[in-house]
Design a protein around this motif. Sequence first.
Motif, PDB file in Angstrom:
ATOM      1  N   ASP A   6       0.883  -1.234  -0.120  1.00 45.83           N
ATOM      2  CA  ASP A   6       0.155   0.004  -0.083  1.00 45.83           C
ATOM      3  C   ASP A   6       0.801   1.235  -0.041  1.00 45.83           C
ATOM      4  O   ASP A   6       1.871   1.536   0.551  1.00 45.83           O
ATOM      5  N   MET A   7       0.656   2.176  -0.979  1.00 44.83           N
ATOM      6  CA  MET A   7       1.407   3.300  -0.927  1.00 44.83           C
ATOM      7  C   MET A   7       1.099   4.483  -0.231  1.00 44.83           C
ATOM      8  O   MET A   7       1.387   5.405  -0.219  1.00 44.83           O
ATOM      9  N   ASP A   8      -0.373   4.457   0.478  1.00 39.82           N
ATOM     10  CA  ASP A   8      -0.605   5.371   1.466  1.00 39.82           C
ATOM     11  C   ASP A   8       0.397   5.610   2.521  1.00 39.82           C
ATOM     12  O   ASP A   8       0.684   4.749   3.274  1.00 39.82           O
ATOM     13  N   PHE A   9       0.426   7.123   2.795  1.00 40.62           N
ATOM     14  CA  PHE A   9       1.436   7.290   3.853  1.00 40.62           C
ATOM     15  C   PHE A   9       1.025   6.618   5.283  1.00 40.62           C
ATOM     16  O   PHE A   9       1.907   6.364   5.992  1.00 40.62           O
ATOM     17  N   LEU A  10      -0.049   7.013   5.500  1.00 45.46           N
ATOM     18  CA  LEU A  10      -0.578   6.589   6.897  1.00 45.46           C
ATOM     19  C   LEU A  10      -0.463   5.119   7.048  1.00 45.46           C
ATOM     20  O   LEU A  10      -0.217   4.403   8.047  1.00 45.46           O
ATOM     21  N   ARG A  11      -1.103   4.398   5.988  1.00 44.00           N
ATOM     22  CA  ARG A  11      -0.939   2.871   5.885  1.00 44.00           C
ATOM     23  C   ARG A  11       0.171   2.380   6.272  1.00 44.00           C
ATOM     24  O   ARG A  11       0.528   1.603   7.004  1.00 44.00           O
ATOM     25  N   ARG A  12       1.345   2.905   5.715  1.00 40.02           N
ATOM     26  CA  ARG A  12       2.703   2.311   5.820  1.00 40.02           C
ATOM     27  C   ARG A  12       3.182   2.733   6.999  1.00 40.02           C
ATOM     28  O   ARG A  12       4.386   2.082   7.693  1.00 40.02           O
ATOM     29  N   LEU A  13       2.767   3.853   7.798  1.00 39.92           N
ATOM     30  CA  LEU A  13       3.183   4.089   9.105  1.00 39.92           C
ATOM     31  C   LEU A  13       2.592   3.357  10.145  1.00 39.92           C
ATOM     32  O   LEU A  13       3.022   3.489  11.578  1.00 39.92           O
ATOM     33  N   ALA A  14       1.626   2.630   9.866  1.00 38.48           N
ATOM     34  CA  ALA A  14       0.909   1.764  10.949  1.00 38.48           C
ATOM     35  C   ALA A  14       1.897   0.622  11.387  1.00 38.48           C
ATOM     36  O   ALA A  14       2.588   0.123  10.834  1.00 38.48           O
ATOM     37  N   GLU A  15       1.613   0.757  12.774  1.00 39.05           N
ATOM     38  CA  GLU A  15       2.415  -0.159  13.756  1.00 39.05           C
ATOM     39  C   GLU A  15       1.611  -0.688  14.806  1.00 39.05           C
ATOM     40  O   GLU A  15       1.766  -0.422  15.892  1.00 39.05           O
ATOM     41  N   LEU A  16       0.480  -1.463  14.580  1.00 42.37           N
ATOM     42  CA  LEU A  16      -0.406  -1.754  15.383  1.00 42.37           C
ATOM     43  C   LEU A  16       0.225  -2.579  16.612  1.00 42.37           C
ATOM     44  O   LEU A  16       1.055  -3.698  16.487  1.00 42.37           O
TER      45      LEU A  16
END
Length: 753
Positions: A387-397
């Motif tokens: 996924d190229m979305d910046f928030l999606r790539r920052l996710a670290e659940l």
Amino acid sequence: MTNPNQTLAGTVYTGTPVKNLITAVPTTTAKTQADLEAAANFIAITTSPCARQKELVKKTYAGVYIFTRPNHVKPIYVLTTSNLSTASGTIVKQFVAQGVNDSSRIQPESVPLDISSNVVILIKHPPTAIPDIWAANVGTPFKKADVETVAPPLHNLIPEDDQDYCLVILCKCLVIRFGLNSVHRGPIDEVCSDMMEQNMPGSFFWAECMTQFSQPLHDAVISIHANNDKTLGTKLPKVNKKFAEFFAPTGFATTETLYTDDEELTPALDTLKKRLFDIVPTPPTIVEPHTSHSGSGGAGGSLGTKDTLMSTKIPRKPTIAKFTRDEQDKMKFCLANVGYDVATGQIVIPELTDDMHQLFDSISGARERNAFFDNILTSYEAGGDDDMDFLRRLAELPDLSNPVKAFYYSAYRPTKTITSFEGPKDKFRTYMVAPDSNATRQAREETKDERSIQELCGEEGKNLAKVNTEIIFNHSFLSFYPFLSFLANRNSLVEATVIVDRETWDDPANPLLFRFIRAVAITLTTSKSRAFFKTCPAAQKTKFFGWLVQMTDSYECHLNQIPNNTRNVLLALSEDYSKIDTSALQQAEDLKVDVLSKILKIISNTESIPHCALNASLEEKANKKRTADIDTATKVTPEQKKQKLKPAGDAEPADKSGPLVFSKGSHMPTVTEPDFTKRLCTPHIRKGLFCRKLAQNRCNLIHEKDPVKWNPDTLKAWWDHVEATPDLEWDSSIDTKFLKNKVDAYTKPAASK
């Protein structure tokens, strides 16, 4: 606009009847007349706010109308008082009221005491007669030019030159009498006129005036009269000499939904419950239909009466269909992720993902739902690499615990913002999805759920351990990249469960929380913001992100007010969306605009970081830790004390003699000698001590133990000092008589000269 069938008793209403939720004891015409007189006394301009407060907590009235924002009236019911904690931690006395017109459930709300105070409003001089009950509240007419020289602040706020105006003083609230068929909640319109006139003839004048409230004008008039200034004369109605004390700071009231499990609320809740139980339910009644509707609005019901002037009775019919618990839970989840169009005031119910539909529709049992929701999040995380979305790539659940998973479909949704990270660890809050630190991950490993292990091993249900509901989370995420991961994690919980459109992320159809998180994240990741955080001190960054966590939590608390109201859930299930009260969503959007504006000002160095309760709590905790560390570092053991008394590199001196003995404490009072060359070393002359610096040649004071050899002025000063100081005396080895004669010998020649 007044109902032609209206009587003085106010017992006839020709609108469509609504479900009676709060009703009163039988109301007779005589009693109604007395009620009207009492209500008129309540709103009288001579009645003090304190007297009104006492009246509101009695059983005289069903509740009051208040304005929560321009042109929007809200009823609250059955008032009492309680001391409540504010966001800053201070204790303030406030009204606690029933927020809904439903005696079968308790929904407490806090309201400031100043609703019993007055406000000043400027209105155009009415062409028709002013209702009698408000005649004393209205000043004499005047034009703009009349106050140009005597009251410039007021003159500048008046719009038209040739128009006649009046100043009106009104109580901030209007009482609601028992025995009514309907109450109004929402915009001021003709429906509102019908219901207010039914409440008290002439009372719609109050509502029309309150819609014209102006904060600058209110402040200007109060400042003019703050010191009993008679500048405006009869243009202002005559009030008590203590003018300023009679007035509220603003015409709008802020209500806040309270927790029913809050211990400090217990006495107030007990009073509310007793008052509600004392209300006698009665069957609904109906008369001929009228062209206007009942206008019950968001209040959800009416104030009924047994004694009306019509006789036809009909059986009660449910206005809202019954829905199952699962259907209600599903709708609560949807309302927690609702979209909202600010321009039209319409809500948009989100579409759940297929997996979430399956969770609510096909799976029963908390454990099965927890496991299925865990699979939903795992699948969502696995698909994030491409996924190229910046928030999606920052996710670290983080490794979400069962309480966090259960929150998402069953619903502890707080409506009171956090004041610290030290709250209950078994109730989910937004900040608990912060990315794991190494310490958090290790703590989670050490507290594995024993019950899950027992279940895997086939242990019988009666022998299973208690479910561990404690939520472990990372406290230390208040820096740039961990905070962005926190936003990404919260965004992930939204995207994994409801369908969103990233391309047009700010579209009203998208969930409000999704749009808030995106707006904040986009603002924080601009080049200007990143440059600011590179040069910003660490302490300031922690303070900034602490404030932003509080604002994010506050935003979500506003959203939670919608699903927490059962009436909203039932209305949504009935697809009657227009009756859902959206005031909390509007407040959330106002907060969003304010937060984004403040972020831009802070990174531009044009505004300081606002104070908030969370930062105050973090600072207090840091100060306690700092104090504890200092105490630990400075704590001296007895052995260390002995070691300190020894001169470095030398054996402890054998001579600890001295001419002075002080028996009270460790610090002997001394003589402050202005001339440094005559000053004695106090440890050297005190018996039992020695000068540690003398052995190292680092003490420049006089080291002489024999008082006879001291400078005469110094000896005289020390003799007088010993005489005046308790517990200080000369050593037994000193001949005090000889010393006294020597002091006298020095003194007499000086006196003869």
